[in-house]
Design a protein around this motif. Sequence first.
Motif, PDB file in Angstrom:
ATOM      1  N   THR A 151      26.397  14.026  -8.451  1.00 62.19           N
ATOM      2  CA  THR A 151      27.173  14.400  -7.278  1.00 62.19           C
ATOM      3  C   THR A 151      26.368  14.220  -6.000  1.00 62.19           C
ATOM      4  O   THR A 151      26.865  13.679  -5.010  1.00 62.19           O
ATOM      5  CB  THR A 151      27.639  15.871  -7.390  1.00 62.19           C
ATOM      6  N   VAL A 152      25.121  14.668  -6.007  1.00 62.61           N
ATOM      7  CA  VAL A 152      24.271  14.551  -4.820  1.00 62.61           C
ATOM      8  C   VAL A 152      24.024  13.088  -4.475  1.00 62.61           C
ATOM      9  O   VAL A 152      24.086  12.687  -3.301  1.00 62.61           O
ATOM     10  CB  VAL A 152      22.946  15.308  -5.024  1.00 62.61           C
ATOM     11  N   LYS A 153      23.751  12.264  -5.486  1.00 63.37           N
ATOM     12  CA  LYS A 153      23.522  10.838  -5.222  1.00 63.37           C
ATOM     13  C   LYS A 153      24.765  10.184  -4.641  1.00 63.37           C
ATOM     14  O   LYS A 153      24.677   9.345  -3.737  1.00 63.37           O
ATOM     15  CB  LYS A 153      23.093  10.114  -6.503  1.00 63.37           C
ATOM     16  N   TRP A 154      25.924  10.562  -5.155  1.00 60.76           N
ATOM     17  CA  TRP A 154      27.172  10.005  -4.633  1.00 60.76           C
ATOM     18  C   TRP A 154      27.355  10.369  -3.158  1.00 60.76           C
ATOM     19  O   TRP A 154      27.680   9.516  -2.336  1.00 60.76           O
ATOM     20  CB  TRP A 154      28.348  10.519  -5.457  1.00 60.76           C
ATOM     21  N   ILE A 155      27.112  11.632  -2.814  1.00 66.83           N
ATOM     22  CA  ILE A 155      27.255  12.058  -1.416  1.00 66.83           C
ATOM     23  C   ILE A 155      26.226  11.359  -0.545  1.00 66.83           C
ATOM     24  O   ILE A 155      26.528  10.910   0.564  1.00 66.83           O
ATOM     25  CB  ILE A 155      27.114  13.592  -1.301  1.00 66.83           C
ATOM     26  N   MET A 156      24.999  11.249  -1.035  1.00 67.77           N
ATOM     27  CA  MET A 156      23.949  10.572  -0.276  1.00 67.77           C
ATOM     28  C   MET A 156      24.326   9.141   0.059  1.00 67.77           C
ATOM     29  O   MET A 156      24.202   8.684   1.199  1.00 67.77           O
ATOM     30  CB  MET A 156      22.640  10.565  -1.079  1.00 67.77           C
ATOM     31  N   LYS A 157      24.809   8.414  -0.952  1.00 69.62           N
ATOM     32  CA  LYS A 157      25.102   6.994  -0.757  1.00 69.62           C
ATOM     33  C   LYS A 157      26.196   6.768   0.279  1.00 69.62           C
ATOM     34  O   LYS A 157      26.149   5.810   1.046  1.00 69.62           O
ATOM     35  CB  LYS A 157      25.483   6.354  -2.097  1.00 69.62           C
ATOM     36  N   ARG A 158      27.184   7.644   0.317  1.00 67.37           N
ATOM     37  CA  ARG A 158      28.244   7.459   1.308  1.00 67.37           C
ATOM     38  C   ARG A 158      27.863   8.022   2.670  1.00 67.37           C
ATOM     39  O   ARG A 158      28.597   7.851   3.634  1.00 67.37           O
ATOM     40  CB  ARG A 158      29.550   8.083   0.820  1.00 67.37           C
ATOM     41  N   SER A 159      26.685   8.688   2.743  1.00 71.08           N
ATOM     42  CA  SER A 159      26.248   9.289   3.995  1.00 71.08           C
ATOM     43  C   SER A 159      25.159   8.483   4.695  1.00 71.08           C
ATOM     44  O   SER A 159      24.826   8.778   5.844  1.00 71.08           O
ATOM     45  CB  SER A 159      25.722  10.712   3.746  1.00 71.08           C
TER      46      SER A 159
END
Length: 336
Positions: free
Chosen positions: A234-242
């Motif tokens: 989840t954190v990696k997913w949010i990071m990548k779109r941020s």
Amino acid sequence: MKSHASDRIKIPQGFWTGLHQLGIAASDVACKARLPLAIITEPVVTTAQYFAIWQAYSDLVGDTANAIIKLATVFEASQYPPSVLATYHARDYRDALYRMARYKQLCPPESLRIAENKEHCTIDLGWLNTDQSGPSMLVGITLAFLLELGRRGTGQPLTAQCVKFTHEMGDIKSLEAFFGCRIQIGATCNQLTLHRSDLLRPFVSYNEELLEILTPALDQSLYEQQSSRSITETVKWIMKRSLTAGRPDIQTIANELGMSHRTLQRRLAEENTSFKHLLTKSRQEKAREYLADPSLDIKEVAFLIGYEDQNSFYRAFRFWEDDTPANWRTDYLNKA
């Protein structure tokens, strides 16, 4: 295109109704996309099939810009799925946009990231569960609907401040007339910029009673979806779109997850990782993805993964790959 365990997208029936109102048969779209007609009555598809449907609609209509405008304005509120109804009946435009970004996670592959500053509100469009961007038609209709939502909700002829697209979108003059602002083609991101003052405008369609019914159900579905994946994923997913908004900090990510930064640190430690390590891995993975696209120059890649200057990106990439970005790209393209 990579598949994903949660790569299942349900197309709302209102989509096919909207196409019918434009004189386009659902069967023609399915045939053009080379998909079985069963998707019309049981419309659960993969990301690849979803993209094919939007490309088929674009091919059948012709000019991308006019097709975007027609579809963005044809939908009636009665055709909206629950996740969109919760935005249409929001308290004001800001509430609607943040609800849209939140509940978009329930209906991928589009992902929205909102950022506000003194005068502007920017909304960046990204993608979930795939390394490829969607068709120009889907990009355009997503950003156009965000503005149309504000117009319908407030009852005012709102205009955007600026719109950016990475690829050609057909008749730009028609799009500029719709958005009420200039359109930039060939940008590094797909982005809608609104006047921040418009976010304060109340929605005439505000329905507190309906929201009290919809919000708990949608939040529960979102919680169950997020719980099904690890905190690391989840954190990696949010990071990548941020990343395009700059280097994300742990407090920002924690806020998006609805927890304190201390809790997030503890949860990551329980999975034998750290925020710093995941940020590095996210940047490395996105750098490889962007360098594999020869249309992006290396300065753009540095910006897209959150580096303010190219030299910092070069040093980081040499540490990750023991090679320069240019050499890595050449080797990758030669092997492709």
